[in-house]
Design a protein around this motif. Structure first.
Motif, PDB file in Angstrom:
ATOM      1  N   ILE A 103      14.409   8.836 -33.388  1.00 41.21           N
ATOM      2  CA  ILE A 103      14.399   8.558 -31.953  1.00 41.21           C
ATOM      3  C   ILE A 103      15.794   8.098 -31.537  1.00 41.21           C
ATOM      4  N   SER A 104      16.275   8.641 -30.431  1.00 45.88           N
ATOM      5  CA  SER A 104      17.507   8.136 -29.822  1.00 45.88           C
ATOM      6  C   SER A 104      17.137   7.498 -28.495  1.00 45.88           C
ATOM      7  N   SER A 105      17.577   6.264 -28.318  1.00 46.32           N
ATOM      8  CA  SER A 105      17.265   5.499 -27.103  1.00 46.32           C
ATOM      9  C   SER A 105      18.509   5.157 -26.301  1.00 46.32           C
ATOM     10  N   ASN A 106      19.647   5.716 -26.678  1.00 45.17           N
ATOM     11  CA  ASN A 106      20.896   5.341 -26.011  1.00 45.17           C
ATOM     12  C   ASN A 106      20.949   5.788 -24.551  1.00 45.17           C
ATOM     13  N   ASP A 107      21.642   4.995 -23.755  1.00 49.96           N
ATOM     14  CA  ASP A 107      21.924   5.292 -22.348  1.00 49.96           C
ATOM     15  C   ASP A 107      22.853   6.510 -22.291  1.00 49.96           C
ATOM     16  N   ILE A 115      10.501   2.491 -25.935  1.00 46.65           N
ATOM     17  CA  ILE A 115      10.060   2.541 -27.330  1.00 46.65           C
ATOM     18  C   ILE A 115      10.990   1.706 -28.212  1.00 46.65           C
ATOM     19  N   ALA A 116      12.275   1.780 -27.974  1.00 43.46           N
ATOM     20  CA  ALA A 116      13.215   0.935 -28.731  1.00 43.46           C
ATOM     21  C   ALA A 116      12.867  -0.541 -28.541  1.00 43.46           C
ATOM     22  N   LYS A 117      12.506  -0.913 -27.331  1.00 44.21           N
ATOM     23  CA  LYS A 117      12.131  -2.309 -27.062  1.00 44.21           C
ATOM     24  C   LYS A 117      10.835  -2.679 -27.778  1.00 44.21           C
ATOM     25  N   LEU A 118       9.854  -1.776 -27.790  1.00 45.62           N
ATOM     26  CA  LEU A 118       8.592  -2.049 -28.483  1.00 45.62           C
ATOM     27  C   LEU A 118       8.798  -2.253 -29.982  1.00 45.62           C
ATOM     28  N   TYR A 119       9.756  -1.520 -30.558  1.00 43.17           N
ATOM     29  CA  TYR A 119      10.059  -1.631 -31.991  1.00 43.17           C
ATOM     30  C   TYR A 119      11.082  -2.735 -32.278  1.00 43.17           C
ATOM     31  N   ASP A 120      11.599  -3.354 -31.226  1.00 46.07           N
ATOM     32  CA  ASP A 120      12.639  -4.372 -31.344  1.00 46.07           C
ATOM     33  C   ASP A 120      13.865  -3.813 -32.070  1.00 46.07           C
ATOM     34  N   ALA A 121      14.141  -2.531 -31.822  1.00 45.26           N
ATOM     35  CA  ALA A 121      15.294  -1.870 -32.434  1.00 45.26           C
ATOM     36  C   ALA A 121      16.573  -2.462 -31.858  1.00 45.26           C
ATOM     37  N   ILE A 138      22.339  -0.352 -30.056  1.00 43.20           N
ATOM     38  CA  ILE A 138      21.738   0.588 -29.138  1.00 43.20           C
ATOM     39  C   ILE A 138      22.426   0.395 -27.783  1.00 43.20           C
ATOM     40  N   LYS A 139      22.746   1.482 -27.140  1.00 38.35           N
ATOM     41  CA  LYS A 139      23.469   1.448 -25.866  1.00 38.35           C
ATOM     42  C   LYS A 139      22.458   1.281 -24.737  1.00 38.35           C
TER      43      LYS A 139
END
Length: 184
Positions: free
Chosen positions: A76-80, A113-119, A181-182
């Motif tokens: 998964i990529s969550s970057n801005d 999703i990144a927030k849910l995983y605390d990535a 993570i951006k």
């Protein structure tokens, strides 16, 4: 090169579910569809991070081996992508094809999703058992760009082997280190 450590989500956490677009197939998919019969690795990566680039080849080899054993991989990529256009979905697709990713490469546009995983960083690895309970989180291994240590995937591989052998995964786990993570 910034060095951000993993936040280390508590062991035993149930994998947060998600539905995201696979940038290679342009299809909506979900954790439920992608999870492995014996385990699932959810990893946060991106195209441009030197820490991810450093492990790409080994990561692809490890995923090819362990997916055949029943542990599926999901990237998964969550970057801005407004401020980091090199991580846009079109370039994610090109990157996945160029690197022969044997796993889906999903785009987390909202960063939910990144927030849910605390990535916190890329790469950031989470290994869940067949019941989607977290048994490992942290680094692939001790290798980092420029430190001279060979990329083996030893930490993640050891945890996956424990699952396959129906043994307890060692609870002493090191955080991953990578680019933050951006966030938007």
């Amino acid at each position: 090169m910034a060095q951000t450590p993993s936040n280390m989500l508590p062991l035993g956490t149930k994998a947060p579910s998600f539905s995201l677009i696979d940038t290679v197939t342009n299809q909506l998919t979900s954790l439920k569809k992608l999870k492995g019969p014996k385990g699932t690795v959810v990893m946060f990566i991106c195209n441009h991070c030197p820490f991810v680039i450093h492990i790409n080849e080994a990561l692809t080899q490890i995923a090819n081996i362990y997916q055949e054993k029943g542990i599926h991989f999901i990237a998964i990529s969550s970057n801005d992508v407004i401020n980091y256009p090199q991580d846009s979905p079109d370039l994610m697709k090109s990157h996945a094809i160029k690197n022969n990713y044997p796993f889906p490469y999903l785009y987390d546009e909202t960063q939910e999703i990144a927030k849910l995983y605390d990535a916190a960083c890329t790469p950031d690895f989470y290994l869940f058992d067949n019941e989607l309970q977290l048994v490992y989180r942290g680094q692939l291994d001790d290798s980092r760009p420029g430190n001279g240590i060979l990329v083996t995937g030893s930490d993640l591989v050891s945890a996956m082997d424990a699952i396959l052998e129906e043994k307890t995964v060692n609870s002493i786990q090191k955080p991953s280190i990578g680019c933050n993570i951006k966030w938007k």
